[in-house]
Structure formats: C-alpha cells, structure tokens
Design an enzyme around this catalytic site. Structure first.
Site, PDB file in Angstrom:
ATOM      1  N   LYS A  44       0.793  -1.221   0.000  1.00 33.91           N
ATOM      2  CA  LYS A  44       0.000   0.000   0.000  1.00 33.91           C
ATOM      3  C   LYS A  44       0.838   1.291   0.000  1.00 33.91           C
ATOM      4  O   LYS A  44       0.367   2.356   0.397  1.00 33.91           O
ATOM      5  CB  LYS A  44      -1.010   0.051   1.161  1.00 33.91           C
ATOM      6  CG  LYS A  44      -1.876  -1.173   1.308  1.00 33.91           C
ATOM      7  CD  LYS A  44      -2.310  -1.789   0.013  1.00 33.91           C
ATOM      8  CE  LYS A  44      -3.240  -0.956  -0.807  1.00 33.91           C
ATOM      9  NZ  LYS A  44      -3.420  -1.553  -2.164  1.00 33.91           N
ATOM     10  N   SER A  45       2.062   1.165  -0.478  1.00 29.25           N
ATOM     11  CA  SER A  45       2.938   2.342  -0.538  1.00 29.25           C
ATOM     12  C   SER A  45       2.889   3.034  -1.896  1.00 29.25           C
ATOM     13  O   SER A  45       3.579   4.030  -2.107  1.00 29.25           O
ATOM     14  CB  SER A  45       4.382   1.910  -0.257  1.00 29.25           C
ATOM     15  OG  SER A  45       4.464   1.305   1.008  1.00 29.25           O
ATOM     16  N   GLY A  46       2.096   2.480  -2.822  1.00 33.63           N
ATOM     17  CA  GLY A  46       2.065   3.054  -4.175  1.00 33.63           C
ATOM     18  C   GLY A  46       2.861   2.209  -5.149  1.00 33.63           C
ATOM     19  O   GLY A  46       3.280   2.678  -6.211  1.00 33.63           O
ATOM     20  N   ASN A  48       2.050  -0.025  -7.279  1.00 34.54           N
ATOM     21  CA  ASN A  48       1.568  -0.128  -8.658  1.00 34.54           C
ATOM     22  C   ASN A  48       1.834   1.150  -9.456  1.00 34.54           C
ATOM     23  O   ASN A  48       2.016   1.095 -10.666  1.00 34.54           O
ATOM     24  CB  ASN A  48       0.082  -0.515  -8.666  1.00 34.54           C
ATOM     25  CG  ASN A  48      -0.065  -1.949  -8.234  1.00 34.54           C
ATOM     26  OD1 ASN A  48       0.289  -2.864  -8.972  1.00 34.54           O
ATOM     27  ND2 ASN A  48      -0.511  -2.169  -6.997  1.00 34.54           N
ATOM     28  N   TRP A  49       1.903   2.236  -8.775  1.00 31.41           N
ATOM     29  CA  TRP A  49       2.292   3.502  -9.438  1.00 31.41           C
ATOM     30  C   TRP A  49       3.738   3.368  -9.931  1.00 31.41           C
ATOM     31  O   TRP A  49       4.054   3.669 -11.086  1.00 31.41           O
ATOM     32  CB  TRP A  49       2.145   4.647  -8.429  1.00 31.41           C
ATOM     33  CG  TRP A  49       2.092   6.016  -9.030  1.00 31.41           C
ATOM     34  CD1 TRP A  49       2.082   6.328 -10.364  1.00 31.41           C
ATOM     35  CD2 TRP A  49       2.034   7.260  -8.320  1.00 31.41           C
ATOM     36  NE1 TRP A  49       2.016   7.693 -10.519  1.00 31.41           N
ATOM     37  CE2 TRP A  49       1.983   8.297  -9.276  1.00 31.41           C
ATOM     38  CE3 TRP A  49       2.009   7.609  -6.968  1.00 31.41           C
ATOM     39  CZ2 TRP A  49       1.926   9.641  -8.928  1.00 31.41           C
ATOM     40  CZ3 TRP A  49       1.947   8.953  -6.616  1.00 31.41           C
ATOM     41  CH2 TRP A  49       1.905   9.954  -7.586  1.00 31.41           C
ATOM     42  N   HIS A  99       7.280  -7.405  -1.908  1.00 28.98           N
ATOM     43  CA  HIS A  99       7.009  -6.749  -0.625  1.00 28.98           C
ATOM     44  C   HIS A  99       7.839  -7.401   0.484  1.00 28.98           C
ATOM     45  O   HIS A  99       7.628  -7.093   1.664  1.00 28.98           O
ATOM     46  CB  HIS A  99       5.539  -6.922  -0.232  1.00 28.98           C
ATOM     47  CG  HIS A  99       4.561  -6.105  -1.027  1.00 28.98           C
ATOM     48  ND1 HIS A  99       4.791  -4.809  -1.410  1.00 28.98           N
ATOM     49  CD2 HIS A  99       3.307  -6.399  -1.464  1.00 28.98           C
ATOM     50  CE1 HIS A  99       3.730  -4.352  -2.060  1.00 28.98           C
ATOM     51  NE2 HIS A  99       2.839  -5.292  -2.112  1.00 28.98           N
ATOM     52  N   ARG A 121       6.091   5.184   1.882  1.00 35.43           N
ATOM     53  CA  ARG A 121       4.963   6.136   1.973  1.00 35.43           C
ATOM     54  C   ARG A 121       4.707   6.412   3.446  1.00 35.43           C
ATOM     55  O   ARG A 121       4.958   5.532   4.302  1.00 35.43           O
ATOM     56  CB  ARG A 121       3.720   5.489   1.339  1.00 35.43           C
ATOM     57  CG  ARG A 121       2.505   6.380   1.282  1.00 35.43           C
ATOM     58  CD  ARG A 121       1.310   5.636   0.684  1.00 35.43           C
ATOM     59  NE  ARG A 121       0.218   6.555   0.376  1.00 35.43           N
ATOM     60  CZ  ARG A 121      -0.966   6.179  -0.078  1.00 35.43           C
ATOM     61  NH1 ARG A 121      -1.218   4.902  -0.299  1.00 35.43           N
ATOM     62  NH2 ARG A 121      -1.902   7.077  -0.335  1.00 35.43           N
ATOM     63  N   SER A 129      -4.826   3.275   3.592  1.00 36.41           N
ATOM     64  CA  SER A 129      -5.012   2.596   2.314  1.00 36.41           C
ATOM     65  C   SER A 129      -5.254   1.100   2.540  1.00 36.41           C
ATOM     66  O   SER A 129      -6.127   0.496   1.907  1.00 36.41           O
ATOM     67  CB  SER A 129      -3.767   2.827   1.445  1.00 36.41           C
ATOM     68  OG  SER A 129      -3.912   2.224   0.199  1.00 36.41           O
ATOM     69  N   TYR A 184       6.380   8.005  -2.001  1.00 37.43           N
ATOM     70  CA  TYR A 184       5.085   8.298  -2.643  1.00 37.43           C
ATOM     71  C   TYR A 184       4.855   9.807  -2.628  1.00 37.43           C
ATOM     72  O   TYR A 184       4.363  10.391  -3.592  1.00 37.43           O
ATOM     73  CB  TYR A 184       3.997   7.574  -1.843  1.00 37.43           C
ATOM     74  CG  TYR A 184       2.587   7.724  -2.353  1.00 37.43           C
ATOM     75  CD1 TYR A 184       2.076   6.859  -3.315  1.00 37.43           C
ATOM     76  CD2 TYR A 184       1.743   8.719  -1.849  1.00 37.43           C
ATOM     77  CE1 TYR A 184       0.765   6.984  -3.767  1.00 37.43           C
ATOM     78  CE2 TYR A 184       0.435   8.833  -2.301  1.00 37.43           C
ATOM     79  CZ  TYR A 184      -0.044   7.970  -3.264  1.00 37.43           C
ATOM     80  OH  TYR A 184      -1.343   8.099  -3.708  1.00 37.43           O
ATOM     81  N   LYS A 249      -8.123   6.685  -3.726  1.00 44.00           N
ATOM     82  CA  LYS A 249      -8.121   8.157  -3.715  1.00 44.00           C
ATOM     83  C   LYS A 249      -6.839   8.710  -4.337  1.00 44.00           C
ATOM     84  O   LYS A 249      -6.843   9.752  -4.957  1.00 44.00           O
ATOM     85  CB  LYS A 249      -8.224   8.665  -2.277  1.00 44.00           C
ATOM     86  CG  LYS A 249      -9.619   8.731  -1.732  1.00 44.00           C
ATOM     87  CD  LYS A 249      -9.638   9.604  -0.492  1.00 44.00           C
ATOM     88  CE  LYS A 249     -11.022   9.796   0.047  1.00 44.00           C
ATOM     89  NZ  LYS A 249     -10.985  10.494   1.346  1.00 44.00           N
ATOM     90  N   GLY A 250      -5.726   8.050  -4.039  1.00 43.57           N
ATOM     91  CA  GLY A 250      -4.455   8.474  -4.619  1.00 43.57           C
ATOM     92  C   GLY A 250      -3.980   9.823  -4.127  1.00 43.57           C
ATOM     93  O   GLY A 250      -3.439  10.615  -4.904  1.00 43.57           O
TER      94      GLY A 250
HETATM   95  P1  A3P Z   1      -5.032   4.955  -1.648  1.00 44.28           P
HETATM   96  O1  A3P Z   1      -5.701   3.724  -1.117  1.00 44.28           O
HETATM   97  O2  A3P Z   1      -4.597   5.886  -0.558  1.00 44.28           O
HETATM   98  O3  A3P Z   1      -5.835   5.648  -2.694  1.00 44.28           O
HETATM   99  P2  A3P Z   1      -0.111  -0.246  -3.780  1.00 44.28           P
HETATM  100  O4  A3P Z   1       0.040  -0.047  -5.253  1.00 44.28           O
HETATM  101  O5  A3P Z   1       1.201  -0.388  -3.074  1.00 44.28           O
HETATM  102  O6  A3P Z   1      -1.073  -1.330  -3.479  1.00 44.28           O
HETATM  103  O7  A3P Z   1      -0.715   1.108  -3.217  1.00 44.28           O
HETATM  104  C1  A3P Z   1      -2.014   1.512  -3.548  1.00 44.28           C
HETATM  105  C2  A3P Z   1      -2.134   2.994  -3.274  1.00 44.28           C
HETATM  106  O8  A3P Z   1      -1.425   3.713  -4.296  1.00 44.28           O
HETATM  107  C3  A3P Z   1      -3.585   3.462  -3.328  1.00 44.28           C
HETATM  108  O9  A3P Z   1      -3.671   4.514  -2.364  1.00 44.28           O
HETATM  109  C4  A3P Z   1      -3.673   3.986  -4.757  1.00 44.28           C
HETATM  110  O10 A3P Z   1      -4.725   4.898  -4.969  1.00 44.28           O
HETATM  111  C5  A3P Z   1      -2.318   4.643  -4.897  1.00 44.28           C
HETATM  112  N1  A3P Z   1      -1.960   4.840  -6.319  1.00 44.28           N
HETATM  113  C6  A3P Z   1      -1.859   3.911  -7.282  1.00 44.28           C
HETATM  114  N2  A3P Z   1      -1.588   4.484  -8.460  1.00 44.28           N
HETATM  115  C7  A3P Z   1      -1.526   5.818  -8.239  1.00 44.28           C
HETATM  116  C8  A3P Z   1      -1.293   6.954  -9.072  1.00 44.28           C
HETATM  117  N3  A3P Z   1      -1.096   6.845 -10.384  1.00 44.28           N
HETATM  118  N4  A3P Z   1      -1.283   8.171  -8.496  1.00 44.28           N
HETATM  119  C9  A3P Z   1      -1.485   8.318  -7.160  1.00 44.28           C
HETATM  120  N5  A3P Z   1      -1.709   7.278  -6.335  1.00 44.28           N
HETATM  121  C10 A3P Z   1      -1.736   6.049  -6.856  1.00 44.28           C
END
Ligand code: A3P
Length: 287
Positions: A44-46, A48-49, A99, A121, A129, A184, A249-250
C-alpha cells in the site's frame, strides 16, 4: 486471527497465492541477475504507481505495453507461486516486484548489481489505504473496523509484518549505488523530477516528449481507467470489486480523515521510538 495467516520465519502472509516452500526457495535459491530491476515496497505504498512508471520508462513512453499487458505480467511478484515459477524462465531485462522484508529476500541479491528501488509512503497513509484494500480481497482475515486495522498494523499483525522493521531493514541498503529510495510523497510533489531521477538511476535515456508521455500515462486517472493496471481484470474470487478499487483516492494525508487524535499521538510516539537512529527529517512526512 494470527492462525488465519500463513507464517514464515515470524512474518505473516495471506494464504492465497503463497506457500512456505516457495518463500523458502525464494530466499535460499532464487538467483538475482545483475540486469534485474526490482521494485520493493511495503504493501500500500504506491507499488503499482512505481510499476507503471517503470513499465513506461522501459517502453520509452509508448503506452502500448501498459495498455495491452496486465501489470502483474509486466512486473511479476517474486514471492508468489506464479512469480517464482515464471521469473527464472524470463529473459533479461527482468522487472519484478516484491514486498518481502530484507531478511526474506533472495540472498543472491547481496552479491548482485541488480537495480533496486525501495518505495516508501507515510505509514499513516499506508494504514488508511490498507484498511480499504483488505476489504477488497477475498480473504477471511481483514479488519472489521479502522481501529482494528490500526491495532493490527502497530502490532505488525498484517501481511508482511511490521512496517517499522521493513523500513529499518531495507534502509540499511541506503547509500549503495544500486539502491534508490523513492517516496510516494515525492512522486506527488514533483512527478517529473522523481521520474527523471528514476530514469537516471536505471541508466535510461528518454527525450522530453517521451517523458511527457510517461507522466501522462501514470496519472491517477489514466491508471484508474486502464484495465491492465487497475486490477479490474482480477476475478471476483480474488477481489470483491463491489467493495471499491485499488486506485481508491491516490492522495497524501488521507489519514487525517481516519485517525483519532489519540491514535495519531500514539503512532507518533511509536514512530519516534522505532525509527530512532535514522536522521530526523529523512522523509517528507517527518517535517
Ligand atoms: P489509496 O488507497 O490511498 O488511494 P499499492 O500499489 O502499493 O497497493 O498502493 C495503492 C495505493 O497507491 C492506493 O492509495 C492507490 O490509490 C495509490 N496509487 C496507485 N496508483 C496511483 C497513481 N497513479 N497516483 C497516485 N496514487 C496512486
């Protein structure tokens, strides 16, 4: 609750997709190659971003790859059964995610030149998250309330264990030339500069238009609308899509809408104790 997890060397994992034998082999036998690019993070640190950013850097901003191949095939999970089987057969350059805490990571990484990016994050946003994400997963082990999620998190009774230990463990690698730390919050604050830093670390060269295209396709909206990246392709048996989305929410600071004052103060105290030894102000959320 603890009995609902799969335990390996004191670290809890979800049962779905993980096997003790695989985790053991990942640690002791998986061969990290010098050409590998590894995205490492606490859940949940972002993650996938970062995965999307790296995919687009490798495709030089061309969205075709991210729009035609699921994110988990572009960057498989090292420690899952599927990832562990697939990665040894994959040609270079391999890009993969993990992870795992440092003590469970393949030992071979410590003698390799593989490029590692450790994404962090604000842990308060990680808890927030996670609270929503665990409800999406088809698992019996999820916190019923935010308070319960908070308690489990501070006890390290969540998949992949303690955030503090994860962070302290991996930060021992800080300063090595094949290890980059990204947050993040940095991605939010200055996406272009952070993407350029990642490009440089990976030894890649992208022109201004290619970088613009990377930025365009990694926006929250672009990823949320891309079925190869938004996890809607996962079957209902794995993720309950009626409960919400991974791209929720991001934003930064959503914890403020969830923590009580007492929880925030207790967490700050714990953070100071557990992170003692790290330079103050190291992370954007420290100030
Ligand atoms: P939130 O639940 O706070 O919205 P992971 O990828 O480690 O599982 O983390 C998921 C978190 O990254 C989620 O946070 C998600 O919305 C956020 N996230 C994924 N892609 C993003 C992007 N392009 N921009 C901003 N936040 C992103």
């Amino acid at each position: 609750m603890a009995s609902d997890y799969l335990w390996f060397e004191g670290i809890p994992f979800f049962k779905l997709g993980y096997e003790v034998e695989v985790l053991k082999s990942v640690k002791n036998e998986f061969v990290v190659r010098d050409e590998d690019v590894i995205e490492i993070s606490y859940p949940k640190s972002g993650t996938n971003w970062l995965r999307e950013i790296i995919s687009l850097i490798y495709s030089k901003g061309d969205p075709n790859w991210v729009q035609s191949v699921p994110i988990w095939d572009r960057s498989p999970w090292l420690e899952t059964e599927a990832g562990y089987e697939y990665l040894p057969k994959k040609e270079d350059p391999r890009i993969y995610s993990s992870h795992l805490p440092i003590q469970l990571f393949p030992k071979s990484v410590f003698h390799s030149k593989a490029k590692m990016i450790y994404l962090l994050r604000n842990p308060k946003d990680v808890i927030t998250s996670a609270f929503y994400f665990y409800r999406l997963l088809k698992t019996e082990t999820y916190p019923e309330t935010f308070d319960q999620c908070f308690e489990w998190f501070v006890q390290g009774n969540v998949p992949y264990g303690s955030w503090f230990d994860h962070c302290q463990g991996w930060l021992q690698m800080k300063g090595k030339e094949n290890f980059l730390v990204v947050t993040y919050e940095e991605l939010h604050q200055d996406l272009r500069a952070t993407v350029e830093k990642i490009i440089q670390f990976l030894g890649k060269e992208l022109g201004p238009e290619e970088i613009n295209s990377v930025l365009k396709h990694v926006s929250f909206e672009a990823m949320r609308d891309n079925e190869m990246s938004n996890f809607t392709l996962l079957p209902d048996t794995v993720m309950d899509h009626s409960q919400g989305q991974l791209l929720r929410k991001g934003v930064t600071g959503d914890w403020k809408h969830h923590f009580t004052v007492a929880q925030s103060e207790a967490f700050d105290k714990m953070y100071q104790e557990k992170m003692a030894g790290l330079p103050p102000g190291l992370f954007p959320w420290d100030s």
